[in-house]
Design a protein around this motif. Structure first.
Motif, PDB file in Angstrom:
ATOM      1  N   THR A 182      23.881  18.826 -11.931  1.00 59.44           N
ATOM      2  CA  THR A 182      24.996  19.260 -11.092  1.00 59.44           C
ATOM      3  C   THR A 182      26.222  19.515 -11.966  1.00 59.44           C
ATOM      4  OG1 THR A 182      25.885  17.042 -10.725  1.00 59.44           O
ATOM      5  CG2 THR A 182      24.112  17.780  -9.249  1.00 59.44           C
ATOM      6  N   PRO A 183      27.233  20.224 -11.444  1.00 60.17           N
ATOM      7  CA  PRO A 183      28.460  20.428 -12.226  1.00 60.17           C
ATOM      8  C   PRO A 183      29.097  19.119 -12.683  1.00 60.17           C
ATOM      9  CG  PRO A 183      28.419  21.911 -10.349  1.00 60.17           C
ATOM     10  CD  PRO A 183      27.259  20.985 -10.177  1.00 60.17           C
ATOM     11  N   ALA A 184      29.080  18.102 -11.816  1.00 60.77           N
ATOM     12  CA  ALA A 184      29.696  16.816 -12.160  1.00 60.77           C
ATOM     13  C   ALA A 184      29.004  16.150 -13.344  1.00 60.77           C
ATOM     14  CB  ALA A 184      29.675  15.887 -10.947  1.00 60.77           C
ATOM     15  N   ASP A 185      27.704  16.432 -13.531  1.00 64.16           N
ATOM     16  CA  ASP A 185      26.968  15.832 -14.647  1.00 64.16           C
ATOM     17  C   ASP A 185      27.489  16.296 -16.004  1.00 64.16           C
ATOM     18  OD1 ASP A 185      25.218  14.421 -12.980  1.00 64.16           O
ATOM     19  OD2 ASP A 185      23.890  16.164 -12.788  1.00 64.16           O
ATOM     20  N   LEU A 186      28.186  17.421 -16.024  1.00 67.98           N
ATOM     21  CA  LEU A 186      28.611  18.012 -17.297  1.00 67.98           C
ATOM     22  C   LEU A 186      30.066  17.708 -17.633  1.00 67.98           C
ATOM     23  CD1 LEU A 186      26.806  21.469 -17.008  1.00 67.98           C
ATOM     24  CD2 LEU A 186      25.981  19.355 -18.062  1.00 67.98           C
ATOM     25  N   ILE A 187      30.722  16.892 -16.830  1.00 66.20           N
ATOM     26  CA  ILE A 187      32.118  16.519 -17.116  1.00 66.20           C
ATOM     27  C   ILE A 187      32.203  15.840 -18.484  1.00 66.20           C
ATOM     28  CG2 ILE A 187      33.997  14.976 -16.435  1.00 66.20           C
ATOM     29  CD1 ILE A 187      33.252  15.452 -13.544  1.00 66.20           C
ATOM     30  N   GLY A 188      33.115  16.335 -19.311  1.00 62.14           N
ATOM     31  CA  GLY A 188      33.344  15.742 -20.622  1.00 62.14           C
ATOM     32  C   GLY A 188      32.329  16.110 -21.678  1.00 62.14           C
ATOM     33  N   ARG A 189      31.340  16.926 -21.338  1.00 57.80           N
ATOM     34  CA  ARG A 189      30.302  17.282 -22.317  1.00 57.80           C
ATOM     35  C   ARG A 189      30.661  18.578 -23.043  1.00 57.80           C
ATOM     36  NH1 ARG A 189      25.463  14.485 -21.679  1.00 57.80           N
ATOM     37  NH2 ARG A 189      25.144  15.328 -23.770  1.00 57.80           N
ATOM     38  N   ASN A 190      30.222  18.684 -24.302  1.00 58.05           N
ATOM     39  CA  ASN A 190      30.344  19.927 -25.048  1.00 58.05           C
ATOM     40  C   ASN A 190      29.286  20.910 -24.570  1.00 58.05           C
ATOM     41  OD1 ASN A 190      32.392  18.864 -26.591  1.00 58.05           O
ATOM     42  ND2 ASN A 190      31.123  18.446 -28.377  1.00 58.05           N
ATOM     43  N   ILE A 191      29.718  22.104 -24.173  1.00 61.93           N
ATOM     44  CA  ILE A 191      28.800  23.083 -23.596  1.00 61.93           C
ATOM     45  C   ILE A 191      28.892  24.401 -24.351  1.00 61.93           C
ATOM     46  CG2 ILE A 191      28.193  24.407 -21.528  1.00 61.93           C
ATOM     47  CD1 ILE A 191      27.651  21.444 -21.214  1.00 61.93           C
ATOM     48  N   VAL A 214      35.071  20.366 -18.214  1.00 56.88           N
ATOM     49  CA  VAL A 214      33.944  20.592 -19.118  1.00 56.88           C
ATOM     50  C   VAL A 214      34.476  21.214 -20.406  1.00 56.88           C
ATOM     51  CG1 VAL A 214      31.779  21.853 -19.441  1.00 56.88           C
ATOM     52  CG2 VAL A 214      32.353  20.901 -17.195  1.00 56.88           C
ATOM     53  N   ASN A 215      33.965  20.769 -21.554  1.00 56.93           N
ATOM     54  CA  ASN A 215      34.441  21.257 -22.843  1.00 56.93           C
ATOM     55  C   ASN A 215      33.554  22.405 -23.330  1.00 56.93           C
ATOM     56  OD1 ASN A 215      35.789  21.517 -25.260  1.00 56.93           O
ATOM     57  ND2 ASN A 215      34.659  19.861 -26.262  1.00 56.93           N
ATOM     58  N   PHE A 216      33.952  23.642 -23.018  1.00 54.95           N
ATOM     59  CA  PHE A 216      33.207  24.810 -23.490  1.00 54.95           C
ATOM     60  C   PHE A 216      33.577  25.067 -24.950  1.00 54.95           C
ATOM     61  CE2 PHE A 216      33.196  25.483 -18.918  1.00 54.95           C
ATOM     62  CZ  PHE A 216      31.867  25.870 -18.699  1.00 54.95           C
ATOM     63  N   ILE A 217      32.633  24.882 -25.844  1.00 56.10           N
ATOM     64  CA  ILE A 217      32.932  24.997 -27.273  1.00 56.10           C
ATOM     65  C   ILE A 217      32.633  26.384 -27.832  1.00 56.10           C
ATOM     66  CG2 ILE A 217      32.508  22.535 -27.619  1.00 56.10           C
ATOM     67  CD1 ILE A 217      29.865  23.424 -29.027  1.00 56.10           C
TER      68      ILE A 217
END
Length: 293
Positions: A182-191, A214-217
């Motif tokens: 889910t979108p919430a699962d990706l909070i704070g993750r490098n994407i 979300v951290n889009f790198i």
């Protein structure tokens, strides 16, 4: 501009040395220099910066090099197809994005080269913008397009397969315990995002209010390089299913996202184009494979 002179220009631009280019072209160095000077006079621009024996391309020269290569490739392709009009041979060129539906395309191409060994296959990989540009220029016969895009300017044939978006992650990532992401699962993750998805804003609605958390790198336009970042545990990759090896021992795991996002896959070509015999054969076999699905 004569094709012969364009060939001279391309050789000189690739060598960046008049003497080496003349040797490659089997012409004298003074004759080559005169042809390049005449081309610059004809176009009214300077194509090379001349420093002693070393050449560098000007911005105008860089632009002409890109266009000249496209012109010469189209010329060679046209000549090949004209010469093969009595039999099914010549070149068949397809620009395509990465999709598991390419297996259908590859099966058809494999059968064609088995039945008609003189047909030469050329596959160019890239995103939608790359494939559309090649098709519009005329250097490819077909483009395979992924996504809900406006294709009304082209003849089109939609494949029965649909690509499914998801997240590629290291096999020991905590998110592997979930069946869907889910979108919430990706909070704070490098994407890492797909370049086309980023450009087309595919995930804006899906992320909703979570997007800023979300951290889009960065982005990738081909899947393989993104998988290397995932293996290094530097980021998770938003990608399509069945593009990466996620078998045991691969170090990778894929999970689909929810709410699900599925993409159609469409083969397009120019309206009113007189397709070569090889291109007609491919299209007929593709239509037959879809009818037999």
């Amino acid at each position: 501009m004569e094709l012969r002179v364009l060939n001279y220009f391309v050789a000189t631009a690739e060598e960046l040395n008049m003497t080496r280019a003349a040797q490659k072209l089997l012409v004298s160095q003074p004759a080559l220099s005169r042809q390049i000077a005449d081309l610059e006079d004809e176009l009214g621009v300077k194509l090379f910066n001349r420093r002693s024996r070393h050449l560098t391309l000007t911005p105008a020269g860089q632009y002409l090099l890109e266009q000249a290569k496209e012109i010469l490739a189209l010329t060679a392709k046209t000549k090949s197809n004209l010469q093969s009009s009595t039999v099914i041979s010549g070149d068949l060129t397809i620009a395509a994005g990465e999709s598991y539906a390419m297996q259908r395309i590859m099966d058809i191409l494999s059968n064609i080269i088995q039945d008609y060994p003189t047909v030469k296959i050329h596959i160019l990989s890239g995103d939608y913008e790359f494939a559309e540009k090649k098709l519009n220029i005329g250097t490819v016969d077909f483009a395979v397009i992924i996504g809900n895009l406006n294709l009304s300017n082209y003849a089109a044939l939609q494949l029965p397969e649909k690509d499914v978006w998801g997240v590629l992650m290291p096999e020991d990532d905590p998110l592997t315990k979930k069946d869907k992401i889910t979108p919430a699962d990706l909070i704070g993750r490098n994407i890492l995002n797909s370049q086309q998805a980023e450009h087309m804003h595919y995930f804006d609605n899906w992320f909703g209010n979570y997007k800023d958390q979300v951290n889009f790198i960065g982005t990738v336009n081909l899947n393989f390089n993104g998988t290397l970042m995932v293996k290094n545990k530097a980021a998770l990759l938003l990608t399509l299913d069945k593009l990466a090896n996620v078998s045991k021992g691969s170090g990778l795991t894929f999970r689909p996202i929810t709410p699900a996002i599925k993409e159609p896959i469409t083969v397009i070509w120019k309206h009113g184009t007189n397709l070569s015999p090889a291109a007609k054969l491919f299209l007929n076999r593709l239509q037959a494979s879809i009818a037999d699905k």
